[in-house]
Design an enzyme around this catalytic site. Structure first.
Site, PDB file in Angstrom:
ATOM      1  N   ILE A  51     -29.405 -13.239 -44.853  1.00 34.85           N
ATOM      2  CA  ILE A  51     -29.228 -14.615 -45.285  1.00 34.85           C
ATOM      3  C   ILE A  51     -30.471 -14.999 -46.079  1.00 34.85           C
ATOM      4  CG2 ILE A  51     -28.864 -16.996 -44.555  1.00 34.85           C
ATOM      5  CD1 ILE A  51     -27.827 -15.773 -41.855  1.00 34.85           C
ATOM      6  N   GLU A  52     -30.297 -15.138 -47.383  1.00 36.47           N
ATOM      7  CA  GLU A  52     -31.431 -15.484 -48.250  1.00 36.47           C
ATOM      8  C   GLU A  52     -31.658 -16.990 -48.281  1.00 36.47           C
ATOM      9  OE1 GLU A  52     -30.788 -13.777 -52.127  1.00 36.47           O
ATOM     10  OE2 GLU A  52     -31.327 -11.782 -51.407  1.00 36.47           O
ATOM     11  N   ASN A  53     -32.788 -17.354 -48.858  1.00 28.38           N
ATOM     12  CA  ASN A  53     -33.157 -18.743 -49.013  1.00 28.38           C
ATOM     13  C   ASN A  53     -33.871 -18.875 -50.343  1.00 28.38           C
ATOM     14  OD1 ASN A  53     -35.143 -21.127 -48.561  1.00 28.38           O
ATOM     15  ND2 ASN A  53     -33.676 -21.294 -46.884  1.00 28.38           N
ATOM     16  N   TYR A  56     -38.156 -17.604 -50.818  1.00 26.32           N
ATOM     17  CA  TYR A  56     -37.946 -16.211 -50.402  1.00 26.32           C
ATOM     18  C   TYR A  56     -38.427 -15.837 -49.000  1.00 26.32           C
ATOM     19  CZ  TYR A  56     -36.272 -15.156 -55.083  1.00 26.32           C
ATOM     20  OH  TYR A  56     -35.551 -15.131 -56.236  1.00 26.32           O
ATOM     21  N   CYS A  61     -33.284 -11.060 -42.429  1.00 29.23           N
ATOM     22  CA  CYS A  61     -32.608  -9.766 -42.605  1.00 29.23           C
ATOM     23  C   CYS A  61     -31.450  -9.600 -41.624  1.00 29.23           C
ATOM     24  CB  CYS A  61     -33.606  -8.636 -42.414  1.00 29.23           C
ATOM     25  SG  CYS A  61     -34.962  -8.637 -43.599  1.00 29.23           S
ATOM     26  N   GLU A  63     -30.639  -7.140 -39.694  1.00 35.79           N
ATOM     27  CA  GLU A  63     -31.003  -6.568 -38.396  1.00 35.79           C
ATOM     28  C   GLU A  63     -31.485  -7.659 -37.435  1.00 35.79           C
ATOM     29  OE1 GLU A  63     -32.323  -3.515 -41.583  1.00 35.79           O
ATOM     30  OE2 GLU A  63     -32.072  -5.685 -41.424  1.00 35.79           O
ATOM     31  N   CYS A  94     -36.771  -3.036 -43.161  1.00 32.81           N
ATOM     32  CA  CYS A  94     -38.119  -3.421 -43.591  1.00 32.81           C
ATOM     33  C   CYS A  94     -39.077  -3.375 -42.396  1.00 32.81           C
ATOM     34  CB  CYS A  94     -38.100  -4.807 -44.226  1.00 32.81           C
ATOM     35  SG  CYS A  94     -37.898  -6.174 -43.051  1.00 32.81           S
TER      36      CYS A  94
END
EC number: 3.5.4.5
Length: 139
Positions: A51-53, A56, A61, A63, A94
């Site tokens: 889920i991006e914003n 940044y 992520c 996981e 990551c």
């Protein structure tokens, strides 16, 4: 058979659910879709997607979404996680996710990384995060 091996049905299910979660990713900025699916030791499947914003660093992520959902649902024991992406080879979690997963899994915990063609590589969290710092280090 390795200690972390999943049954054929579990492997098919975790791969399918990670791919389904990937389709639900919210990534208007990067268009880098990631889906994840955990299997608990009692056989439940819990999914998450990235889920991006617009800011940044605020994104989350897949996981961590899957683990967070599992933890707030009362789960504390996990058998494996699958991570699915649209690239080849599949992406590795990551660094932040590696540490987050390590909080809830031992070094031998398997991470199945699926590529765009559904092929996977499996590694352990200990291989991804050697000499890790975990909750047992605080005791």
């Amino acid at each position: 058979m390795p200690a972390h091996a999943l049954t054929d049905i579990e492997l098919q299910t975790i791969a399918q659910k990670a791919a389904e979660a990937k389709a639900k990713a919210y990534c208007p900025n990067s268009n880098f879709r990631v889906g994840a699916c955990l299997i608990t030791t009692d056989g439940q499947y819990i999914s998450g997607a990235n889920i991006e914003n617009a800011s940044y660093p605020v994104g989350t992520c897949a996981e961590r979404v899957a683990f967070g959902t599992a933890i707030v649902s009362g789960h504390r024991s996990f058998k494996a996680i699958a991570v699915a992406t649209d690239i080849k080879p599949g992406a590795s979690p990551c660094g932040m996710c590696r540490q987050f997963m390590r909080e809830f899994s031992p070094p031998g915990f398997p991470v199945y990384m699926y590529d765009k063609d559904g092929e996977y590589k499996v590694v352990t969290i200990g291989e991804l995060l050697p000499d890790s710092f975990g909750p047992e280090d605080l005791q």
